[in-house]
Design a protein around this motif. Structure first.
Motif, PDB file in Angstrom:
ATOM      1  N   GLN A 129       0.825  -1.196   0.000  1.00 40.57           N
ATOM      2  CA  GLN A 129       0.000   0.000   0.000  1.00 40.57           C
ATOM      3  C   GLN A 129       0.865   1.254   0.000  1.00 40.57           C
ATOM      4  O   GLN A 129       1.968   1.275   0.531  1.00 40.57           O
ATOM      5  CB  GLN A 129      -0.909   0.022   1.230  1.00 40.57           C
ATOM      6  CG  GLN A 129      -1.988  -1.065   1.215  1.00 40.57           C
ATOM      7  CD  GLN A 129      -2.800  -1.028   2.485  1.00 40.57           C
ATOM      8  OE1 GLN A 129      -2.238  -0.875   3.556  1.00 40.57           O
ATOM      9  NE2 GLN A 129      -4.104  -1.166   2.365  1.00 40.57           N
ATOM     10  N   LYS A 130       0.349   2.305  -0.585  1.00 35.39           N
ATOM     11  CA  LYS A 130       1.050   3.579  -0.547  1.00 35.39           C
ATOM     12  C   LYS A 130       1.052   4.108   0.878  1.00 35.39           C
ATOM     13  O   LYS A 130       0.226   3.745   1.699  1.00 35.39           O
ATOM     14  CB  LYS A 130       0.354   4.575  -1.477  1.00 35.39           C
ATOM     15  CG  LYS A 130       0.403   4.167  -2.951  1.00 35.39           C
ATOM     16  CD  LYS A 130      -0.298   5.189  -3.811  1.00 35.39           C
ATOM     17  CE  LYS A 130      -0.265   4.761  -5.280  1.00 35.39           C
ATOM     18  NZ  LYS A 130      -0.969   5.726  -6.149  1.00 35.39           N
ATOM     19  N   ARG A 131       1.973   5.013   1.160  1.00 35.19           N
ATOM     20  CA  ARG A 131       2.119   5.520   2.523  1.00 35.19           C
ATOM     21  C   ARG A 131       0.828   6.131   3.027  1.00 35.19           C
ATOM     22  O   ARG A 131       0.448   5.972   4.186  1.00 35.19           O
ATOM     23  CB  ARG A 131       3.243   6.565   2.571  1.00 35.19           C
ATOM     24  CG  ARG A 131       3.616   7.009   3.981  1.00 35.19           C
ATOM     25  CD  ARG A 131       4.091   5.839   4.816  1.00 35.19           C
ATOM     26  NE  ARG A 131       4.387   6.222   6.185  1.00 35.19           N
ATOM     27  CZ  ARG A 131       4.704   5.372   7.142  1.00 35.19           C
ATOM     28  NH1 ARG A 131       4.761   4.084   6.874  1.00 35.19           N
ATOM     29  NH2 ARG A 131       4.970   5.784   8.357  1.00 35.19           N
ATOM     30  N   ASN A 135      -2.229   2.881   7.975  1.00 39.15           N
ATOM     31  CA  ASN A 135      -2.781   3.489   9.180  1.00 39.15           C
ATOM     32  C   ASN A 135      -1.645   3.920  10.093  1.00 39.15           C
ATOM     33  O   ASN A 135      -1.028   3.110  10.777  1.00 39.15           O
ATOM     34  CB  ASN A 135      -3.706   2.485   9.886  1.00 39.15           C
ATOM     35  CG  ASN A 135      -4.400   3.092  11.079  1.00 39.15           C
ATOM     36  OD1 ASN A 135      -4.173   4.248  11.410  1.00 39.15           O
ATOM     37  ND2 ASN A 135      -5.251   2.310  11.726  1.00 39.15           N
ATOM     38  N   THR A 136      -1.380   5.222  10.094  1.00 41.01           N
ATOM     39  CA  THR A 136      -0.323   5.767  10.944  1.00 41.01           C
ATOM     40  C   THR A 136      -0.906   6.449  12.178  1.00 41.01           C
ATOM     41  O   THR A 136      -0.188   7.099  12.929  1.00 41.01           O
ATOM     42  CB  THR A 136       0.515   6.778  10.140  1.00 41.01           C
ATOM     43  OG1 THR A 136      -0.358   7.815   9.653  1.00 41.01           O
ATOM     44  CG2 THR A 136       1.206   6.106   8.975  1.00 41.01           C
ATOM     45  N   ILE A 137      -2.214   6.309  12.361  1.00 40.71           N
ATOM     46  CA  ILE A 137      -2.883   6.943  13.495  1.00 40.71           C
ATOM     47  C   ILE A 137      -2.748   6.027  14.711  1.00 40.71           C
ATOM     48  O   ILE A 137      -2.900   4.808  14.594  1.00 40.71           O
ATOM     49  CB  ILE A 137      -4.362   7.204  13.152  1.00 40.71           C
ATOM     50  CG1 ILE A 137      -4.439   8.126  11.920  1.00 40.71           C
ATOM     51  CG2 ILE A 137      -5.094   7.824  14.335  1.00 40.71           C
ATOM     52  CD1 ILE A 137      -5.831   8.308  11.379  1.00 40.71           C
ATOM     53  N   GLU A 141      -6.797   6.007  19.025  1.00 41.20           N
ATOM     54  CA  GLU A 141      -7.691   6.953  18.366  1.00 41.20           C
ATOM     55  C   GLU A 141      -8.548   6.232  17.334  1.00 41.20           C
ATOM     56  O   GLU A 141      -8.065   5.356  16.613  1.00 41.20           O
ATOM     57  CB  GLU A 141      -6.891   8.075  17.705  1.00 41.20           C
ATOM     58  CG  GLU A 141      -6.115   8.957  18.685  1.00 41.20           C
ATOM     59  CD  GLU A 141      -5.487  10.153  18.005  1.00 41.20           C
ATOM     60  OE1 GLU A 141      -5.975  10.513  16.914  1.00 41.20           O
ATOM     61  OE2 GLU A 141      -4.511  10.715  18.527  1.00 41.20           O
ATOM     62  N   ALA A 142      -9.803   6.640  17.315  1.00 41.85           N
ATOM     63  CA  ALA A 142     -10.720   6.038  16.337  1.00 41.85           C
ATOM     64  C   ALA A 142     -10.365   6.525  14.939  1.00 41.85           C
ATOM     65  O   ALA A 142      -9.922   7.658  14.756  1.00 41.85           O
ATOM     66  CB  ALA A 142     -12.157   6.398  16.684  1.00 41.85           C
ATOM     67  N   VAL A 151      -8.191   8.063   8.066  1.00 44.52           N
ATOM     68  CA  VAL A 151      -8.050   9.342   8.766  1.00 44.52           C
ATOM     69  C   VAL A 151      -8.680   9.203  10.144  1.00 44.52           C
ATOM     70  O   VAL A 151      -9.371   8.229  10.446  1.00 44.52           O
ATOM     71  CB  VAL A 151      -8.737  10.478   7.975  1.00 44.52           C
ATOM     72  CG1 VAL A 151      -8.066  10.667   6.622  1.00 44.52           C
ATOM     73  CG2 VAL A 151     -10.228  10.191   7.777  1.00 44.52           C
ATOM     74  N   LYS A 152      -8.428  10.207  10.996  1.00 40.73           N
ATOM     75  CA  LYS A 152      -9.045  10.212  12.316  1.00 40.73           C
ATOM     76  C   LYS A 152     -10.550  10.320  12.160  1.00 40.73           C
ATOM     77  O   LYS A 152     -11.055  10.960  11.242  1.00 40.73           O
ATOM     78  CB  LYS A 152      -8.517  11.381  13.145  1.00 40.73           C
ATOM     79  CG  LYS A 152      -7.055  11.237  13.562  1.00 40.73           C
ATOM     80  CD  LYS A 152      -6.636  12.384  14.463  1.00 40.73           C
ATOM     81  CE  LYS A 152      -5.170  12.246  14.891  1.00 40.73           C
ATOM     82  NZ  LYS A 152      -4.767  13.354  15.794  1.00 40.73           N
TER      83      LYS A 152
END
Length: 237
Positions: A129-131, A135-137, A141-142, A151-152
């Motif tokens: 997957q592209k950066r 999921n970097t969250i 956090e939901a 996204v958040k």
């Protein structure tokens, strides 16, 4: 005449008996006496080349219609000359020592590392997957998906969120959450509860009876009848 024929036959018989009685020549007689009795000799009716003259302990084969010693018909390169303890494989119709696939197809990556296949090769695992799709969250956090991105979590648009206090009734109007309001003013019953109401042309209005001409104004003690939709005193036809 008969006597002459008989005489001729007698003379012939004498000559034949003399010929038979001639003794066998001595060389021929000695050869016959010295000959030993044995099996009949085979007549060489066939060519010697067709006879199996090879010793019984040697393997034979047929070549061009002849019986010859056995030789392997395979070429030397087709014969397995590799020791039995070594694994073999076939390559281009030849028997060769076993070798695995190309080095590029062999997994040379340590077992503790994850691997994946890329273009038919075994390589270290990387997320395809592209950066922006990763999921970097933080886990606490939901998250939600928006336009294919992680996204958040955020609720719907502000106008779609119920900001009306819980003690107030709400309703949906044009896709928005708004305070509850009844139907249009003309459709709302504004008439005091102690007054009778009726519906007229889709509106709530005070109750009124039918048209005056449709009301029975004839005294109760008089008989009445309906004529052309009107209440009139009764008269016999």
């Amino acid at each position: 005449m008969f006597f002459s024929k008989l005489l001729s036959a007698a003379v012939a018989l004498v000559f034949v008996s003399q010929a038979v009685a001639v003794p066998m020549p001595m060389p021929l007689r000695r050869q016959m006496e010295s000959r030993e009795l044995g099996t009949l000799e085979t007549i060489q009716a066939y060519k010697r080349a067709d006879v199996n003259t090879i010793p019984a302990e040697e393997a034979t084969m047929s070549k061009d219609g002849q019986i010859v010693k056995f030789v392997n018909n395979q070429k030397r390169e087709d014969v397995n000359t590799i020791p039995a303890e070594e694994a073999t494989m076939s390559k281009d119709g030849q028997i060769v020592k076993f070798s695995n696939q190309k080095r590029a197809d062999v997994n040379t990556i340590p077992a503790e590392e994850a691997t994946m296949s890329k273009d038919g090769q075994i390589v270290k695992f990387v997320n395809n997957q592209k950066r922006e799709d990763v999921n970097t969250i933080p886990a606490e956090e939901a998250t939600m998906s928006k336009d294919g991105q992680i996204v958040k979590f955020s609720n719907q648009k502000r106008e779609d969120v119920n900001t009306i206090p819980a003690e107030e009734a709400t309703m949906s109007k044009d896709g928005q959450i708004v305070k509850f309001s009844n139907q249009k003013r003309e459709d709302v019953n504004t008439i005091p509860a102690e007054e009778a109401t009726m519906s007229k042309n889709g509106q709530i209005v005070k109750f009124s009876n039918q048209k005056r001409e449709d009301v029975n104004v004839i005294p109760a003690e008089e008989a009445t009848m309906s004529v052309n939709g009107k209440i009139v005193p009764f008269s016999n036809q």
